[in-house]
Motif scaffolding. Sequence first.
Motif, PDB file in Angstrom:
ATOM      1  N   GLY B  98       0.816  -1.203   0.000  1.00  0.00           N
ATOM      2  CA  GLY B  98       0.000   0.000   0.000  1.00  0.00           C
ATOM      3  C   GLY B  98       0.850   1.254   0.000  1.00  0.00           C
ATOM      4  N   PRO B  99       0.224   2.413   0.081  1.00  0.00           N
ATOM      5  CA  PRO B  99       0.944   3.682   0.019  1.00  0.00           C
ATOM      6  C   PRO B  99       1.815   3.874   1.252  1.00  0.00           C
ATOM      7  CG  PRO B  99      -1.363   4.059   0.533  1.00  0.00           C
ATOM      8  CD  PRO B  99      -1.241   2.611   0.206  1.00  0.00           C
ATOM      9  N   THR B 100       3.097   3.839   1.049  1.00  0.00           N
ATOM     10  CA  THR B 100       4.036   3.962   2.156  1.00  0.00           C
ATOM     11  C   THR B 100       5.392   4.390   1.620  1.00  0.00           C
ATOM     12  OG1 THR B 100       5.015   2.813   4.048  1.00  0.00           O
ATOM     13  CG2 THR B 100       4.780   1.554   2.030  1.00  0.00           C
ATOM     14  N   GLU B 101       6.216   4.933   2.507  1.00  0.00           N
ATOM     15  CA  GLU B 101       7.539   5.358   2.074  1.00  0.00           C
ATOM     16  C   GLU B 101       8.377   4.160   1.667  1.00  0.00           C
ATOM     17  OE1 GLU B 101       6.197   6.002   4.993  1.00  0.00           O
ATOM     18  OE2 GLU B 101       7.509   5.328   6.632  1.00  0.00           O
TER      19      GLU B 101
END
Lengths: 111, 113
Positions: B98-101
């Motif tokens: 998912g959206p993550t650094e």
Amino acid sequence: EDQVTQSPEALRLQEGESSSLNCSYTVSGLRGLFWYRQDPGKGPEFLFTLYSAGEEKEKERLKATLTKKESFLHITAPKPEDSATYLCAVQAGSGTYKYIFGTGTRLKVLA
Amino acid sequence: DAGVTQSPTHLIKTRGQHVTLRCSPISGHKSVSWYQQVLGQGPQFIFQYYEKEERGRGNFPDRFSARQFPNYSSELNVNALLLGDSALYLCASSSRWGPTEQFFGPGTRLTVL
């Protein structure tokens, strides 16, 4: 088409001269916006994550902000060691979360 | 803690050859992504793998392929090399789907002659 545009392409500042870098984006379903710093010949170094409009993050002389269409990286009283390329990336969509990077802003801080 | 490691550091190949680049993610990270960065440009997304399955693919030809192993390390393979494949190839790992650094390795500099 999903797109990320950074401006200016290059920026020269005197030490202590504050400024802002811009990252504007056109994507469907923004899931996150990320700022990275990249030194020549090295991999990008993570700085900030922003998830929603109005969010702000700070780290030392850097502050990142996010609106519905763009993000700013504010640099306060920069030092020569802040010289680098600053990259903005967005993650969008659902199911697959590919990163889309801008071309970066090359920052040079003069002593 | 060790960061993302990539090998080799530099590589010189000739047109038509094949190349394999390797990446070891940060311990505990299960997602690995590959990027191509041409001088003066931002990284271009090639692949993302999570739990050994391909979860995303960028606009690259079928000459590019990748895989992720049970220990979460990864390989990027490029067949029939072209001069235009010369670039810095970056591997990045993240702790979750998912959206993550993402955390990047130092890259592999590939030169095609």
